[in-house]
Design a protein around this motif. Structure first.
Motif, PDB file in Angstrom:
ATOM      1  N   LEU A  67       0.841  -1.200   0.000  1.00 16.99           N
ATOM      2  CA  LEU A  67       0.000   0.000   0.000  1.00 16.99           C
ATOM      3  C   LEU A  67       0.877   1.250   0.000  1.00 16.99           C
ATOM      4  O   LEU A  67       1.928   1.266   0.633  1.00 16.99           O
ATOM      5  CB  LEU A  67      -0.839   0.042   1.291  1.00 16.99           C
TER       6      LEU A  67
ATOM      7  N   TYR B 114       1.930   4.677   1.524  1.00 18.29           N
ATOM      8  CA  TYR B 114       1.864   5.133   2.918  1.00 18.29           C
ATOM      9  C   TYR B 114       2.438   6.544   2.910  1.00 18.29           C
ATOM     10  O   TYR B 114       3.637   6.742   3.057  1.00 18.29           O
ATOM     11  CB  TYR B 114       2.675   4.163   3.772  1.00 18.29           C
TER      12      TYR B 114
ATOM     13  N   LEU C 288       3.770   0.597   2.611  1.00 18.31           N
ATOM     14  CA  LEU C 288       3.574  -0.360   3.693  1.00 18.31           C
ATOM     15  C   LEU C 288       3.306  -1.722   3.080  1.00 18.31           C
ATOM     16  O   LEU C 288       2.453  -1.858   2.201  1.00 18.31           O
ATOM     17  CB  LEU C 288       2.378   0.068   4.553  1.00 18.31           C
TER      18      LEU C 288
ATOM     19  N   ASN D 113       1.908  -5.237   3.980  1.00 18.20           N
ATOM     20  CA  ASN D 113       1.176  -6.000   4.983  1.00 18.20           C
ATOM     21  C   ASN D 113       1.221  -7.472   4.630  1.00 18.20           C
ATOM     22  O   ASN D 113       0.836  -7.870   3.531  1.00 18.20           O
ATOM     23  CB  ASN D 113      -0.291  -5.547   5.040  1.00 18.20           C
TER      24      ASN D 113
ATOM     25  N   SER E  25       4.220  -6.536   9.355  1.00 18.37           N
ATOM     26  CA  SER E  25       4.238  -5.498   8.321  1.00 18.37           C
ATOM     27  C   SER E  25       5.630  -4.898   8.232  1.00 18.37           C
ATOM     28  O   SER E  25       6.421  -4.990   9.172  1.00 18.37           O
ATOM     29  CB  SER E  25       3.227  -4.398   8.657  1.00 18.37           C
TER      30      SER E  25
ATOM     31  N   THR F 237       7.299  -1.152   6.985  1.00 18.26           N
ATOM     32  CA  THR F 237       7.195   0.199   6.432  1.00 18.26           C
ATOM     33  C   THR F 237       8.505   0.497   5.712  1.00 18.26           C
ATOM     34  O   THR F 237       9.579   0.238   6.257  1.00 18.26           O
ATOM     35  CB  THR F 237       6.975   1.217   7.572  1.00 18.26           C
TER      36      THR F 237
ATOM     37  N   PRO G 290      -3.166   3.594   5.552  1.00 23.02           N
ATOM     38  CA  PRO G 290      -3.207   2.136   5.435  1.00 23.02           C
ATOM     39  C   PRO G 290      -4.550   1.499   5.808  1.00 23.02           C
ATOM     40  O   PRO G 290      -4.970   0.533   5.169  1.00 23.02           O
ATOM     41  CB  PRO G 290      -2.112   1.677   6.392  1.00 23.02           C
ATOM     42  N   GLU G 291      -5.262   2.049   6.824  1.00 28.74           N
ATOM     43  CA  GLU G 291      -6.530   1.422   7.230  1.00 28.74           C
ATOM     44  C   GLU G 291      -7.749   2.143   6.649  1.00 28.74           C
ATOM     45  O   GLU G 291      -8.880   1.889   7.059  1.00 28.74           O
ATOM     46  CB  GLU G 291      -6.627   1.372   8.761  1.00 28.74           C
TER      47      GLU G 291
ATOM     48  N   SER H 283       2.396  -1.519  14.173  1.00 25.88           N
ATOM     49  CA  SER H 283       2.994  -1.394  12.849  1.00 25.88           C
ATOM     50  C   SER H 283       3.713  -0.047  12.792  1.00 25.88           C
ATOM     51  O   SER H 283       3.489   0.820  13.642  1.00 25.88           O
ATOM     52  CB  SER H 283       1.860  -1.489  11.840  1.00 25.88           C
TER      53      SER H 283
ATOM     54  N   THR I 224       1.214  10.949   9.556  1.00 23.90           N
ATOM     55  CA  THR I 224       0.120   9.986   9.686  1.00 23.90           C
ATOM     56  C   THR I 224      -0.978  10.585  10.563  1.00 23.90           C
ATOM     57  O   THR I 224      -0.694  11.134  11.626  1.00 23.90           O
ATOM     58  CB  THR I 224       0.627   8.677  10.332  1.00 23.90           C
TER      59      THR I 224
END
Lengths: 234, 296
Positions: free
Chosen positions: A4, A6, A12, A14, A49, A51, B188-189, B235, B241
């Motif tokens: 993904l 980031y 990132l 996962n 994960s 980063t 990310p989420e 994480s 962020t």
């Protein structure tokens, strides 16, 4: 494996989202393959994960994603290839302020708690929270206990705590909510070394119970510069 | 005449630290990146005195220090307008300034922005740790003892040949406003958060809470429909962020933020706009706009 964006200068990765030694070994294998790629500025390996920071003048999300997708994941930890750090811990008196609370919660005696905490090596899953703090696990289910309702403003350097299925050593004085059952005199954060953290993800820690006197004697050896942390391979 | 310049801090100011572009590459060991909150302004100040863009600068927050100058040299100030003065007379920011032995640099009322950056031509005599002299978030007094400015402190900068004075044209200076639209990328989420919560986030004006610092900016208010559906396993986290606490309060992680966490990561502020946010202070108002990687 899901990759993904980031932010605009990191990505990132996962993996399977669970706390598991095999998944974590894949993270570390990915980290080793990625951290020195051109344009990569930093990596943060975590439980499941990774980063990856990059310099947009040298690479891009699309380019890195393509490279990463072609990497083969090594998995598993071969026996005999683990670095095991033997860390002395005093689980007594003033060094274990939360022992009674943990006894109450787990229904175990102090001797049983120490025996379970020193039985097998724990894996370093990741470093985070504060400089050099290693998240170690996983604890046997019988040692599970929640974080403290009221975190301490100051946990001393070297304190060994429990939280959920994790255990860890405070590398510096820091605020914290873990249940403190012991303390080690061995510094895990050594700011003047080239690599300031004693432990890295993928290492193992074998705790060893020592008396208050032994704790003090090791502490004196450390001050003299004559103490050597025992590392074995197993 | 080749002469070192020394800064003597007779007043330290509210929060004056030495920062550069940070210590990059140690986040995997739990060490925050640190460095200037407004990276761009620090670089601009260094450019104006001919220093490399990653050289140390003073990061001055809202209420500036009073500095007695020993020796002659060049300085430049960029970022917030904190009413900079030399010997009590207002001086311009965003241009190279000469200072002479005996001058006094001081600051007055904050006019715009939150942080200003003072660069001094030459080579700063200051301890560094892991390649950076930025004030460390842990064990600062041991690792970077000179980087959090104290009353009475003396800072020495070794002479380097002076440069031709320069000015940043007014149209090239960032517009520092108390109300900003900040562009973000999906975090990310993002895809795990309900549309209602996302809609709520992008339609609100958020006031920056008093409980904000170099580690993070808390935004006042919570997202009405937020349910932390699943726990995020710890994480990596990076500055910029925007995470949501379990109660649904947004927090923007800044330069001194820790390197890992377990909260839902809603969005990430684009690099350019993170500098803009770093110039906002408690009480200022921010609104977010979603963009895609291809838009920037």
């Amino acid at each position: 494996m899901i990759i993904l964006p980031y932010g605009d200068n990191a990505l990132l990765i996962n993996l399977d989202q669970r706390i598991d030694e095999v998944v974590n070994a894949q993270v570390i294998s990915l980290d080793e393959a990625i951290r020195h790629l051109p344009g990569v500025t930093f990596t943060i390996p975590a439980y499941c994960s990774l980063t990856v920071g990059f310099d947009r003048d040298h690479t891009s999300f699309t380019e890195l994603k393509e490279i990463i997708s072609t990497l083969n994941l090594k998995s598993g930890v071969a026996e005999g290839q683990r670095d095991i750090y033997h860390i002395p811990v005093c689980y007594q008196d003033q060094h274990s302020p939360d022992m009674e609370g943990v006894m109450e919660f787990t229904g175990l005696t102090a001797e049983e708690i120490v025996a379970q905490h020193t039985l097998l090596p724990f894996r370093v899953f990741m470093i985070g929270f504060v400089a050099g703090f290693a998240y170690l696990g996983s604890l046997p289910k019988t040692l599970y206990c929640p974080r403290k309702t009221h975190p301490r403003k100051l946990v001393p350097e070297g304190a060994v705590g429990l939280a959920g299925y994790q255990t860890g050593i405070y590398p510096t004085d820091a605020p914290g909510g873990w249940q403190l059952i012991g303390r080690t005199p061995v510094p895990t954060f050594r700011p003047n070394k080239e690599v300031p953290a004693l432990l890295k993800p993928g290492d193992y820690v074998q705790f060893k119970s020592v008396s208050v006197e032994e704790y003090e004697s090791i502490e004196a050896d450390i001050k003299q510069g004559t103490y050597q942390t025992e590392v074995t391979h197993g | 005449m080749a002469e070192n310049i020394r800064l003597h801090f007779s007043k330290p100011g509210l929060q004056t630290t030495i920062q550069d572009q940070g210590r990059i590459g140690y986040q995997g060991l739990g060490i925050p990146v640190n460095g200037a909150m407004d990276r761009g302004a620090a670089q601009t100040a260094n450019n104006l005195v001919g220093n490399s863009t990653d050289a140390p600068v003073l990061e001055i927050t809202l209420m500036g220090p009073t500095i007695k100058v020993e020796g002659d040299g060049q300085i430049a100030i960029a970022g917030a307008d904190l009413s900079a003065k030399i010997n009590g007379e207002p001086v311009p920011i965003y241009e190279t300034l000469d200072v002479m032995d005996g001058d006094e640099i001081s600051f007055g009322r904050p006019v715009t922005g939150c942080r200003t950056y003072l660069a001094v031509r030459g080579s700063w005599q200051i301890a560094s740790w892991l390649g950076s002299s930025s004030a460390s978030a842990t064990k600062a007094s041991e690792l970077t003892p000179q980087s959090a400015i104290q009353k009475g402190q003396l800072l020495e900068v070794v002479y380097e040949e002076l440069v031709a004075p320069a000015v940043v044209a007014p149209e090239d200076r960032p517009d520092l406003s108390k109300l900003n639209i900040i562009r973000v990328l999906p975090g990310p989420e993002f895809s795990l958060i309900s549309n209602l919560t996302i809609g709520d986030f992008f339609s609100q004006d958020f006031k920056i809470s008093n409980d904000s610092n170099r580690m993070g900016y808390k935004l006042e208010g919570t997202l009405a429909h937020f349910e932390s559906a699943q726990e995020v396993i710890s994480s990596g986290i990076i500055p910029g962020t925007i995470q949501l606490t379990n109660a649904g309060q947004p927090i923007v992680l800044m330069a001194d933020a820790q390197t890992s966490g377990g909260y839902t990561r809603l969005a990430n502020i684009i690099t350019e706009d993170l500098d803009k946010l770093a110039q906002m202070k408690p009480g200022d108002v921010v609104r977010f706009r979603l963009v895609g990687l291809n838009d920037i």
